[in-house]
Design an enzyme around this catalytic site. Sequence first.
Site, PDB file in Angstrom:
ATOM      1  N   ASP A   1       0.992  -1.202   0.034  1.00 24.41           N
ATOM      2  CA  ASP A   1      -0.050  -0.087   0.044  1.00 24.41           C
ATOM      3  C   ASP A   1       0.759   1.129  -0.102  1.00 24.41           C
ATOM      4  OD1 ASP A   1      -1.971  -1.588  -0.045  1.00 24.41           O
ATOM      5  OD2 ASP A   1      -2.541  -1.489   2.045  1.00 24.41           O
TER       6      ASP A   1
ATOM      7  N   ASP B   1       3.995   1.576  -1.535  1.00 24.25           N
ATOM      8  CA  ASP B   1       4.405   1.503  -2.572  1.00 24.25           C
ATOM      9  C   ASP B   1       3.552   2.117  -3.424  1.00 24.25           C
ATOM     10  OD1 ASP B   1       6.737   0.590  -1.718  1.00 24.25           O
ATOM     11  OD2 ASP B   1       6.558  -1.568  -2.690  1.00 24.25           O
TER      12      ASP B   1
ATOM     13  N   LYS C   1      23.191  -9.542   5.464  1.00 22.40           N
ATOM     14  CA  LYS C   1      22.588  -8.471   5.095  1.00 22.40           C
ATOM     15  C   LYS C   1      21.828  -8.319   6.565  1.00 22.40           C
ATOM     16  CE  LYS C   1      19.805  -5.194   2.398  1.00 22.40           C
ATOM     17  NZ  LYS C   1      19.220  -4.605   3.036  1.00 22.40           N
TER      18      LYS C   1
ATOM     19  N   LYS D   1      18.579 -10.803  -1.909  1.00 23.46           N
ATOM     20  CA  LYS D   1      17.627 -10.985  -0.817  1.00 23.46           C
ATOM     21  C   LYS D   1      17.194 -12.462  -0.603  1.00 23.46           C
ATOM     22  CE  LYS D   1      15.999  -7.477   0.870  1.00 23.46           C
ATOM     23  NZ  LYS D   1      15.294  -6.372   0.251  1.00 23.46           N
TER      24      LYS D   1
HETATM   25  S1  IVH Z   1      26.842  -2.122   2.571  1.00 22.63           S
HETATM   26  C1  IVH Z   1      27.462   1.345   0.021  1.00 22.63           C
HETATM   27  N1  IVH Z   1      26.605  -4.264   3.979  1.00 22.63           N
HETATM   28  O1  IVH Z   1      21.217  -2.603   3.935  1.00 22.63           O
HETATM   29  C2  IVH Z   1      26.870   0.307   0.592  1.00 22.63           C
HETATM   30  N2  IVH Z   1      24.762  -2.645   3.917  1.00 22.63           N
HETATM   31  O2  IVH Z   1      19.935  -1.747   1.506  1.00 22.63           O
HETATM   32  C3  IVH Z   1      25.908   0.435   1.503  1.00 22.63           C
HETATM   33  N3  IVH Z   1      22.952  -3.251   5.389  1.00 22.63           N
HETATM   34  O3  IVH Z   1      21.608   1.159   4.040  1.00 22.63           O
HETATM   35  C4  IVH Z   1      25.777  -0.636   2.429  1.00 22.63           C
HETATM   36  N4  IVH Z   1      23.744  -5.119   6.325  1.00 22.63           N
HETATM   37  O4  IVH Z   1      21.906  -0.256   6.226  1.00 22.63           O
HETATM   38  C5  IVH Z   1      25.934  -3.052   3.674  1.00 22.63           C
HETATM   39  N5  IVH Z   1      26.730  -6.026   5.329  1.00 22.63           N
HETATM   40  C6  IVH Z   1      26.118  -5.025   4.930  1.00 22.63           C
HETATM   41  C7  IVH Z   1      24.710  -4.744   5.356  1.00 22.63           C
HETATM   42  C8  IVH Z   1      24.236  -3.494   4.721  1.00 22.63           C
HETATM   43  C9  IVH Z   1      22.889  -4.369   6.274  1.00 22.63           C
HETATM   44  C10 IVH Z   1      21.918  -2.102   5.221  1.00 22.63           C
HETATM   45  C11 IVH Z   1      22.406  -0.929   5.061  1.00 22.63           C
HETATM   46  C12 IVH Z   1      22.042  -0.175   3.888  1.00 22.63           C
HETATM   47  C13 IVH Z   1      21.053  -0.995   3.446  1.00 22.63           C
HETATM   48  C14 IVH Z   1      20.896  -1.321   1.765  1.00 22.63           C
END
Ligand code: IVH
Length: 722
Positions: free
Chosen positions: A46, A48, A129, A327
Site C-alpha cells: 500500500d 508503494d 545483510k 535477498k
Molecule cells: S553496505 C555502499 N553491508 O542495507 C553500500 N549494507 O539496503 C552500503 N546493510 O543502508 C551498505 N547489512 O543499512 C552493507 N553487510 C552490509 C549490510 C548493509 C545491512 C544495510 C545498510 C544499507 C542497506 C541497503
Amino acid sequence: MSDASTPPEELSREAAERELAHLAREIAHHDRLYYVESEPALSDADYDALRRRNAAIEARFPALKRADSPSERVGAPPSSSFAKVRHSRPMLSLANALNDDDLAEFEGRVRRFLNLGDDEPVVLHGEPKIDGLSATLHYDGGELVLGATRGDGETGEDTTENLRTVGDVPQSLSGGDAPARLEVRGEVYMALSDFAALNREREVDGEAPFVNPRNAASGGLRQIDPTLTAKRRLRFFAHGWGETSEPLGTLQGEVLARLESWGFARAPHGGRCTGLDEARALHRRIEAARPELDFEIDGVVFKLDRLDWQERLGAAGRAPRWAIAYKFPAEQAETVLHRISISVGRTGALTPVAELEPVHVGGVTVSRATLHNEDVIAERDIRAGDTVVVQRAGDVIPQVVRAIAEKRPAESRPFEPPAACPECGSHAVREEGEAVRRCTGGLVCPAQALERLRHFVARDAFDIEGLGAKQIEAFWDEGRVKSPADIFDLEAKDGSEGFQKLAEREGWGETSAANLFRAIEARRRIGLDRFIHALGIRHVGQSTARLLARRYGTVDDWRAAMDAAAATPDPDSEAGNEALEALTDIDGIGPVVARAVVEFVAEPRNGAILDALRARLDIEPVEAPETDSAVAGKTVVFTGKLQRMTRQEAKARAEALGAQVAGSVSRATDYVVAGEDAGSKLKKAESLGVTVLSEDAWLAVAAGEAPPPAPENGDEEGEGDA
Ligand code: IVH
C-alpha cells in the site's frame, strides 16, 4: 472530486496539484510512522502504491513536482529534535538481486564496466545483510567524537550520546594502529533474544509490543534521553567506512578484519567467494544458518573484494555499482483465515482484510493481512475457514499468498462482496472497469467524512479563507465540525465562549478567529455550481457541477429533478424515466456520472445534509449567460458535419447564449441543427416533430437576426404553442 482511482491522464491540473500535496503529506506521515514512531500503519504494497501514484502524477505534470516531493527522498527525513549531520560521503542504499540470474547479471555488469577478460576472476566478499538501521561513527585520535543515523543518505541525525550506549560501539579504538581520523559505518540492530525480552516487559507494563526488532531498534536510537536508548540493549555490526585520514587496505575482507582488531564486531558467516558458484554457495549457507542466528537478516550483501575496483565502479544514483543485496525469498507460514472483514478507506474504498489465527512469520506475529480487492480474492479463491499461506518480505502488513485447497472445510463458501458499507450502511457499489468497491455514503460515512469536509472547504469548492484542511481537521478532532452544515453553526453554537476558545488555540488569535467567522459568513452566498462541486459527489468535478447548475438553475429544481430521476418508472408506462433521460441528455454527462449523482441525492442522509445546508445558505442560480438571447433556455442537438464552425465551437457558442446542448434527440429537444450527412438523429427529430434547422438558419436565430421558429406541430411536450 478526483480520487486515487482517477487515472493520472484524466486529472485536471488543479486536481493533480491537490493530490500531489496530499500525497506529500500522506507519504511523509507514513515515513514518520515507520521510521520515527516505529508504528507503521500501511503494508509495503500500500505504501508503494502511494509512491507509485505520486510518481505517475509527477510524470504527467512535471511542472507540479513539489519541493518536498516524496520522490526526492529515500527513507525518513531527520527528525527535528536532533542536530543535523551532513555525511562526508553519501550513505548509499543497495540494488537488489532476487535470484541467481540477477546475481549473474550483476557480475556481468561489473565485468563489462571494468572490461575484464573472461579468465579474470571476480572475487566477491559476501556478508549477511543485517535487518537494522545504518549508522556512522567518527573517531578522532582513536576516540568516538560523533555518531549519526543515515537519515536521507545525505544528512542524518547527530545521535552520538545514544550511539555511545550501543554495545559493540567502542568508545576508544584498541590496537594502536588505527588511523588518526576514521569513520566506521555499520548496522545498529536488536538481538532477537533482547527483542523477545523487551516485548515481554512491555506487555507486563501494559505497553503495546513492537512489531519487529528493527522498529524497536529504530525507536530506541531516536530517544531524546540516552538512558532510554541504553535500556533497549542495541548492538552494532561494522560493514563499511566513510572518510579516513589514510587508506585502510586493499581488500574489503582485509579492512573488515582490521576494524575487528580495533574493537568492532562484524557479522559472522561472511567470506570471500571466487566466482558465481562460490557466491551462490555462500548465499545458501547463510540462508541455512539463518534460523540459528540471534539477529534478523534478509539476504547476503556481495561486494567486490578489491577496493580499487570499488573505486572505479563508483555509484549509479543512490546505489553503488560494486555491491548488490541478494535477498532471501519471503518467509512464509501457514495459518487459518477465520473471517474476511471489510475496512473502509478515507475515499470510501472498501478493502477486504483477512482476520488470521496469529502466526509468527518473518519476525513478527501476524493476525491481519490485506486481501487488496475482491478480484484478488476470487482469483486466488480465498475463503473464510481456509488454511492459507501468508508471507512477509520486509513487509509491515503481510500478504495472503494462497489457500491450501486440500485443507478447505467442506462447508466453505466463496467470499461475497458486501452490498453495504460496514461503517455507515450506505450502498456499496463497484463501477465497471474498477477493481474496488466503494461506499456511496460520502458525507455521511464516518470513515470518509473528514476527507469530504476537506474537499468541501477546498479552494475550488467553498474556499473559506482561513479554513483549510488543517483547520478542518482540528475542528473535526474537537468534535465541532462533523458535517458541512456545522461550519455555518460554528459561531452561533459556541457563542462568545467558542470565539474565545478559538482565539486561544495555538496559532490563532482574536483577529484570525474574527476573520474566520467573517469568511464563513461571506460564503453563505454561493453559486449552485460551486455548491454542487463541494458536495464531493463521485465523478462530479467542477465542470460537471457547472453543467448541472446551468441545466437545473436552482438547487430546488436540481433536487426535484434528481429525486424524479431516482424514482423507478412505472413499468406500464412507455414514457420511461424522463428525468433520468433529461439528465443523461446533457452533453458531457454519461450514465456513470448520472448514476453517481442520482444515487447521492437519493441517499436519505445526503438529503438531510442538503436540507441542512439549504437552510443555512443562500444558493444562487448560476448566471445563465446572455439570458435575453433568442435561444436561452432552449435545448439544441447538433448533428452531421457543420461547415462554418467545429462541433466544439458550435457547442461553446450555443452555451454562451444560454442554450443547453444535448447529445441525443428527445421530445424535450427544441432544435436539431443538421449539418451535412446527418443520419439517425435527424430521422428521430423528424419522427418526433422537433424543429430542424440548417446551420445557417441556426446562426441567424442565434444572432437574433431571425425569430426562433415555432414547433411545427402542437406536441404536448413542447414549450411553445403552435
Ligand atoms: S553496505 C555502499 N553491508 O542495507 C553500500 N549494507 O539496503 C552500503 N546493510 O543502508 C551498505 N547489512 O543499512 C552493507 N553487510 C552490509 C549490510 C548493509 C545491512 C544495510 C545498510 C544499507 C542497506 C541497503
